[in-house]
Design an enzyme around this catalytic site. Structure first.
Site: not given
Ligand code: KDG
Ligand code: MG
Length: 414
Positions: A147, A159, A222, A224, A248, A274, A295, A351, A414
């Site tokens: 990633r 982030y 990602d 976010h 993602e 997620e 995810r 992951e 985010w």
């Molecule tokens: O708790 C939040 C994280 O697990 C997250 O931000 C991690 O985006 C993430 C990922 O794809 O692992």
């Molecule tokens: Mg993520």
């Protein structure tokens, strides 16, 4: 036989984890993960104050019935706190059942559908030189999927991009933040964000990565949840030449219909989930084939029972797994994901962010990593045991995910 005790252990060996320990009347121990990053005490209270006493005396073999009892019986359904608590109970009961039979959990889920699990690593860098060094490190370790997260010109910190690790060092998602005086943090740090700058910059980074690392390395990214639907569509389209395995969380997770717009514009595969906690969060996404990868983590989605059903549902629509495996899911939750990954037919990728040494001394795992693949191992149950004495030496410390603001100060997704 029946459940004798159900105890919640909150500890911070490297970062915060919430663990449920269930013990049966004949002494079999089952472990479950209820870690909810930044809201750990809420999940712990739900378990300790509202669930634990209802478990005592129940038949530990009745996993489905216990799941339905906790889900339907609570009246208040879904939500991350409820579903993390149910997940912990569910994992512990599967752990117990497999331990009583002396078999690894994946055998109870139908047995292995493959020999090993392809994983992806996290590479990041504020500039291309740092990112390239991080990717090279993973390729040398045998990873076949990486990633890619990059700093954005004009933004101090982004982030998912390591600000503190030296180039090539592994990145841990937001471990405990401490105030300058060393006291535990009482509020999240705030980061800035600029979507147009991000959209301009990211494709140029992928172009360089493809040039340097060739066509075979699987690349992921990602978002976010930071883009609007049309911005996400633009990014997905502009990344098409670089052949991503997935893009993602391009848009905020609660808006399932946004994915229709992204899909209309691009063939870049999409992944999300997620922050979801129920199969219903996926209903439109799956039935309309708006995503390619699921995810979620078992820890946040009601455990093994619910995750298996969700992935079977996705399989009917040709959608595969890409289960969440950050360091804020405990090794118990990670093991649950790996046993499911091994058993299901529609496995995509897993992951993998390795936990810190201290975390792994405290949670003794039997899963192993070798040259880009994980192996759940053949220990009975989930194959993870918590060292309670060591956990007790590392008390909870408040730690939060950052809050994101646009450059004018507006709070942003985010
Ligand atoms: O708790 C939040 C994280 O697990 C997250 O931000 C991690 O985006 C993430 C990922 O794809 O692992
Ligand atoms: Mg993520």
């Amino acid at each position: 036989m029946s459940i004798s005790t159900a105890d919640v252990i909150i500890a911070s060996p490297g970062r915060n984890f919430v663990t449920l320990k269930i013990v049966t009347s004949d002494g079999v121990v089952g472990w479950g993960d209820a870690t909810l990053n930044g809201r750990e005490l809420a999940a712990a209270s739900y378990l300790r104050d509202h669930v634990a006493s209802t478990l005592i005396g129940r038949d530990e073999d009745r996993i489905e019935d216990t799941w339905q009892y906790l889900y339907r019986g609570a009246y208040w359904r879904r939500g991350p706190v409820t579903m993390a608590a149910i997940a912990a109970v569910d994992m512990a009961l599967w752990d117990i059942k497999a331990k009583k039979l002396g078999i690894p959990l994946y055998q109870l889920l139908g047995g292995a559908s493959r020999d090993k699990l392809r994983v992806y690593a996290h590479a990041s860098g504020n500039d291309y030189a740092a990112l390239s060094q991080a990717i090279r490190g993973y390729v040398d370790e045998g990873y076949t999927a990486v990633r890619i997260q990059t700093g954005v010109p004009g933004l101090d910190s982004v982030y998912g991009v390591s600000a503190t690790a030296k180039p090539g060092e592994k990145y841990d998602y937001e471990p405990a933040h401490r105030a300058a005086d060393g006291s535990a943090a009482t509020r999240p740090v705030e980061e800035d964000w600029d979507t147009p700058a991000y959209l301009r910059h990211v494709p140029s980074i992928f172009e360089k990565v493809r040039e340097e690392f060739g066509p075979e390395l699987r690349l992921l990214h990602d978002g976010h949840h930071r883009m609007s639907p049309i911005e996400a569509a633009r990014l997905a389209k502009s990344l098409e030449p670089y052949d991503l395995l997935w893009l993602e969380d391009a848009t905020p997770g609660e808006d399932q219909e946004a994915f229709r717009l992204i899909r209309q514009h691009s063939t870049t595969p999409l992944a999300t989930g997620e922050v979801f906690n129920s199969v219903y969060d996926y209903q439109t996404l799956i039935t309309e084939r708006l995503i390619d990868y699921v995810r979620s983590a078992p820890t946040h989605t009601g455990g093994i029972t619910a995750m298996k059903k969700l992935l079977d549902f996705a399989d009917i629509y040709g959608i595969r797994s890409g289960l969440h495996g950050p360091t804020d899911v405990s090794p118990i939750g990670m093991a649950a994901a790996l046993h499911i990954d091994l058993a299901i037919h529609n496995f995509g990728i897993q992951e993998y962010m390795p936990h810190s040494d201290l975390t792994l001394e405290t949670f003794r795992t039997s899963y192993t990593f070798n040259r880009g693949f994980l192996y759940p191992g053949d220990n009975p149950g989930l194959g993870v045991e918590l060292d309670e004495e060591l956990a007790g030496r590392h008390p909870y410390t408040a730690a939060y995910l950052p809050v994101n603001r646009l450059l004018d100060g507006t709070v942003h997704d985010w």
